[in-house]
Scaffold this motif. Structure first.
Motif, PDB file in Angstrom:
ATOM      1  N   ALA A 294     -57.053  87.210 -48.655  1.00 45.71           N
ATOM      2  CA  ALA A 294     -56.414  85.891 -49.096  1.00 45.71           C
ATOM      3  C   ALA A 294     -57.138  84.884 -48.474  1.00 45.71           C
ATOM      4  CB  ALA A 294     -54.814  85.898 -48.963  1.00 45.71           C
ATOM      5  N   LEU A 295     -57.297  84.861 -47.143  1.00 53.22           N
ATOM      6  CA  LEU A 295     -58.296  84.186 -46.314  1.00 53.22           C
ATOM      7  C   LEU A 295     -59.442  83.854 -47.034  1.00 53.22           C
ATOM      8  CD1 LEU A 295     -57.356  84.963 -42.728  1.00 53.22           C
ATOM      9  CD2 LEU A 295     -57.018  82.672 -43.905  1.00 53.22           C
ATOM     10  N   ALA A 296     -60.095  84.998 -47.558  1.00 56.38           N
ATOM     11  CA  ALA A 296     -61.282  84.852 -48.138  1.00 56.38           C
ATOM     12  C   ALA A 296     -61.366  84.303 -49.705  1.00 56.38           C
ATOM     13  CB  ALA A 296     -62.056  86.436 -47.954  1.00 56.38           C
ATOM     14  N   CYS A 297     -60.402  84.593 -50.508  1.00 56.38           N
ATOM     15  CA  CYS A 297     -60.301  84.216 -51.741  1.00 56.38           C
ATOM     16  C   CYS A 297     -59.725  82.974 -52.224  1.00 56.38           C
ATOM     17  CB  CYS A 297     -59.323  85.279 -52.510  1.00 56.38           C
ATOM     18  SG  CYS A 297     -59.876  87.041 -52.513  1.00 56.38           S
ATOM     19  N   THR A 298     -58.883  82.377 -51.456  1.00 59.50           N
ATOM     20  CA  THR A 298     -57.955  81.237 -51.647  1.00 59.50           C
ATOM     21  C   THR A 298     -59.010  80.123 -52.357  1.00 59.50           C
ATOM     22  OG1 THR A 298     -56.434  81.746 -50.207  1.00 59.50           O
ATOM     23  CG2 THR A 298     -56.325  79.423 -50.951  1.00 59.50           C
TER      24      THR A 298
ATOM     25  N   VAL B  96     -61.985  80.410 -53.628  1.00 57.32           N
ATOM     26  CA  VAL B  96     -62.401  80.517 -54.959  1.00 57.32           C
ATOM     27  C   VAL B  96     -61.357  80.424 -56.002  1.00 57.32           C
ATOM     28  CG1 VAL B  96     -63.363  82.746 -56.262  1.00 57.32           C
ATOM     29  CG2 VAL B  96     -63.921  82.362 -53.766  1.00 57.32           C
ATOM     30  N   ILE B  97     -60.539  80.977 -55.795  1.00 61.40           N
ATOM     31  CA  ILE B  97     -59.154  80.818 -56.977  1.00 61.40           C
ATOM     32  C   ILE B  97     -59.139  79.326 -57.303  1.00 61.40           C
ATOM     33  CG2 ILE B  97     -56.689  81.259 -57.557  1.00 61.40           C
ATOM     34  CD1 ILE B  97     -57.108  83.759 -55.331  1.00 61.40           C
ATOM     35  N   ALA B  98     -58.950  78.347 -56.225  1.00 59.00           N
ATOM     36  CA  ALA B  98     -58.737  77.051 -56.184  1.00 59.00           C
ATOM     37  C   ALA B  98     -59.692  76.446 -57.210  1.00 59.00           C
ATOM     38  CB  ALA B  98     -58.619  76.447 -54.958  1.00 59.00           C
ATOM     39  N   ARG B  99     -61.280  76.705 -56.805  1.00 61.12           N
ATOM     40  CA  ARG B  99     -62.161  76.099 -57.586  1.00 61.12           C
ATOM     41  C   ARG B  99     -62.085  76.611 -59.053  1.00 61.12           C
ATOM     42  NH1 ARG B  99     -65.114  77.500 -52.859  1.00 61.12           N
ATOM     43  NH2 ARG B  99     -65.815  79.364 -53.712  1.00 61.12           N
ATOM     44  N   ALA B 100     -61.468  77.737 -59.215  1.00 60.24           N
ATOM     45  CA  ALA B 100     -61.302  78.077 -60.805  1.00 60.24           C
ATOM     46  C   ALA B 100     -59.963  77.440 -61.608  1.00 60.24           C
ATOM     47  CB  ALA B 100     -61.292  79.575 -60.830  1.00 60.24           C
TER      48      ALA B 100
ATOM     49  N   LYS C 237     -55.226  70.589 -50.368  1.00 63.94           N
ATOM     50  CA  LYS C 237     -56.308  71.343 -50.611  1.00 63.94           C
ATOM     51  C   LYS C 237     -56.242  72.305 -51.730  1.00 63.94           C
ATOM     52  CE  LYS C 237     -58.711  73.075 -47.271  1.00 63.94           C
ATOM     53  NZ  LYS C 237     -58.859  73.833 -45.958  1.00 63.94           N
ATOM     54  N   TYR C 238     -54.999  72.778 -51.847  1.00 66.12           N
ATOM     55  CA  TYR C 238     -55.193  73.729 -52.914  1.00 66.12           C
ATOM     56  C   TYR C 238     -53.824  73.514 -53.672  1.00 66.12           C
ATOM     57  CZ  TYR C 238     -57.889  76.174 -49.368  1.00 66.12           C
ATOM     58  OH  TYR C 238     -58.781  76.531 -48.560  1.00 66.12           O
ATOM     59  N   PRO C 239     -53.714  72.489 -54.663  1.00 63.40           N
ATOM     60  CA  PRO C 239     -52.486  72.184 -55.189  1.00 63.40           C
ATOM     61  C   PRO C 239     -52.005  73.106 -56.126  1.00 63.40           C
ATOM     62  CG  PRO C 239     -54.602  71.025 -56.077  1.00 63.40           C
ATOM     63  CD  PRO C 239     -55.069  71.648 -54.886  1.00 63.40           C
ATOM     64  N   LEU C 240     -52.693  74.337 -56.584  1.00 63.43           N
ATOM     65  CA  LEU C 240     -52.350  75.109 -57.648  1.00 63.43           C
ATOM     66  C   LEU C 240     -51.887  76.351 -56.906  1.00 63.43           C
ATOM     67  CD1 LEU C 240     -54.961  74.617 -60.730  1.00 63.43           C
ATOM     68  CD2 LEU C 240     -52.569  73.553 -60.101  1.00 63.43           C
ATOM     69  N   ALA C 241     -51.736  76.482 -55.735  1.00 62.18           N
ATOM     70  CA  ALA C 241     -51.553  77.621 -54.993  1.00 62.18           C
ATOM     71  C   ALA C 241     -49.981  77.463 -54.069  1.00 62.18           C
ATOM     72  CB  ALA C 241     -52.397  77.847 -53.858  1.00 62.18           C
ATOM     73  N   PHE C 242     -49.216  78.525 -54.586  1.00 62.25           N
ATOM     74  CA  PHE C 242     -47.849  78.314 -54.109  1.00 62.25           C
ATOM     75  C   PHE C 242     -47.616  79.669 -53.252  1.00 62.25           C
ATOM     76  CE2 PHE C 242     -47.937  75.659 -57.472  1.00 62.25           C
ATOM     77  CZ  PHE C 242     -47.097  74.607 -57.408  1.00 62.25           C
ATOM     78  N   ARG C 243     -46.644  79.642 -52.034  1.00 61.66           N
ATOM     79  CA  ARG C 243     -46.689  80.912 -51.308  1.00 61.66           C
ATOM     80  C   ARG C 243     -45.116  81.472 -51.750  1.00 61.66           C
ATOM     81  NH1 ARG C 243     -48.560  81.978 -45.907  1.00 61.66           N
ATOM     82  NH2 ARG C 243     -48.779  79.654 -45.696  1.00 61.66           N
ATOM     83  N   THR C 244     -45.080  82.594 -51.911  1.00 59.27           N
ATOM     84  CA  THR C 244     -43.658  83.350 -52.269  1.00 59.27           C
ATOM     85  C   THR C 244     -43.439  84.093 -51.326  1.00 59.27           C
ATOM     86  OG1 THR C 244     -45.040  85.014 -53.828  1.00 59.27           O
ATOM     87  CG2 THR C 244     -44.300  83.206 -54.743  1.00 59.27           C
ATOM     88  N   ALA C 245     -43.531  83.870 -50.120  1.00 57.00           N
ATOM     89  CA  ALA C 245     -43.182  84.743 -48.893  1.00 57.00           C
ATOM     90  C   ALA C 245     -42.897  83.598 -47.711  1.00 57.00           C
ATOM     91  CB  ALA C 245     -44.121  85.576 -48.623  1.00 57.00           C
TER      92      ALA C 245
END
Length: 395
Positions: free
Chosen positions: A112-116, A118-122, A140-148
């Motif tokens: 996840a550290l490596a990917c976040t 990349v996913i945000a830019r998409a 920084k990542y407004p479309l990323a939500f933690r489910t844990a």
């Protein structure tokens, strides 16, 4: 209605509409595509294999009930093989070539550290099941939500148990050399020091190292009275417990949830090596003194058993974490459609959402959605089909 309660989803709908996010008419056809990045192979695969059982089951139940207003949900899976580079490539493929509507994962923090980014830019909405703090930042990542829970929440629960309940102040903090292990050791050692404990030994160790005796001897010689290991690798964790027994060292081991997994148990030299072992767990997935699980959890277990989904070799919370994803995605798409910003706005305003794994509540500036009180410690040797009894000191 599966997973999240109908009452909560109705409540969420009203809140979403109140913010101007009027529910659009859904297209008559075409699946909703959930991308999923588990490690199904490799040294960190125990998490991915179990979460995969849950999300596959949740999607199957949702589709059997008619999907999302007649639209099927399609799960698009890529095995990261426990490799951050492969995870980055898979994330790019799912977000750009496959054009998934939502991406779940990766399932391991190092990936996840490596990917976040990349996913945000998409500009793809991401639901993230990882603990490591850095993967979630609402700005920084407004479309990323933690489910844990975050590492801060997990560390706080483990540190409270060792320091306040067991009254131990001399502690060895170790992890493997993965991104998760390295970041966790640094974070948790700092938290312990700030709380007044003595970090007697701090190290990251190659999970493939065959002989852990020298490291364990150094921990004992440094005066450690508890070992707190942070790794999702059951082979590494089982070797710690086996060497502890061979040394005749009566030291407490308390840390990462994988300490209590069925995979770790299967690699122990003797069942007794699981004594005085405590792992981070979650209140919804623990049973009380009467042996009963919470009703929502018991209901899921009954359905898993009816469908012959295996729970005896893993952790039920991993399965439940994956299971809740289908309902979270369905709730958003049903109410506001699949546009990324609309889905994010819905999750930001429409909670809390009652799942099996936990209760999720996010806001525009806070994308860590798991409640502090849901994070507990449990007894490894009380394992029963992926669930546990609460550790001493908990109600």
């Amino acid at each position: 209605m599966t997973g999240l309660s109908r009452r909560q989803l109705v409540k969420g709908s009203a809140l979403a509409l109140g913010t101007g996010l009027a529910a659009p008419a859904l297209a008559a056809s075409g699946p909703i595509r959930i991308g999923w990045l588990p490690a199904l192979t490799g040294p960190s695969s125990s998490t991915g294999i179990a979460i995969n059982r849950g999300i596959v089951f949740g999607v199957a139940e949702l589709n059997a009930a008619g999907g999302i207003q007649g639209r099927k949900v399609e799960l698009v899976v890529r095995d990261t093989q426990s490799d951050p580079t492969k995870a980055v490539n898979a994330a790019a493929e799912l977000t750009r070539s496959e054009k998934v509507n939502v991406l779940y994962g990766p399932g391991n923090s190092g990936e996840a550290l490596a990917c976040t980014a990349v996913i945000a830019r998409a500009r793809t909405p991401q639901l993230n099941p990882c603990f490591v703090d850095e993967v979630i930042d609402a700005e920084k990542y407004p479309l990323a939500f933690r489910t844990a829970p975050s590492n801060q929440q997990v560390g706080a629960a483990a540190n409270r148990f060792v320091m306040d309940i067991l009254k131990i102040r001399q502690i060895a903090v170790i992890g493997d050399t993965s991104g998760y292990g390295t970041s966790s050791v640094k974070a948790f050692a700092g938290m312990l020091t700030a709380a007044g404990a003595t970090v007697a030994y701090e190290a990251t160790i190659d999970a493939n190292q065959p002989d852990l005796l020298p490291d364990m001897m150094r921990m004992r010689n440094a005066g450690a009275r508890a070992i707190m290991p942070w790794s999702v690798n059951p082979g590494f964790l089982s070797r710690i417990l086996n060497v502890r027994a061979a040394m005749g060292w009566d030291v407490i081991v308390a840390g990462q949830p994988t300490l209590g997994s069925g995979q770790t148990r299967a690699l122990l030299d003797r069942p007794e090596n699981w004594e005085k072992v405590y792992q981070t767990n979650f209140r919804n997935l623990c049973y009380g003194e009467d042996g009963r699980l919470p009703p929502r959890t018991a209901d899921l277990v009954a359905r898993l058993q009816a469908a012959k989904v295996e729970t005896s070799d893993t952790l039920l919370w991993w399965i439940a974490a994956g299971y809740d994803i289908a309902a979270l995605v369905a709730a958003a798409v049903r109410e506001v459609g699949e546009a990324p910003e609309r889905m994010a706005s819905y999750w930001n305003t429409a909670g809390p959402f009652d799942g099996v794994y936990g209760r999720y509540a996010w806001g525009p500036r806070q994308h860590n959605g798991y409640p502090d009180e849901g994070v507990v410690m449990s007894q490894a040797n009380s394992f029963r089909d992926g669930t546990f009894r609460l550790a001493p000191g908990y109600d």
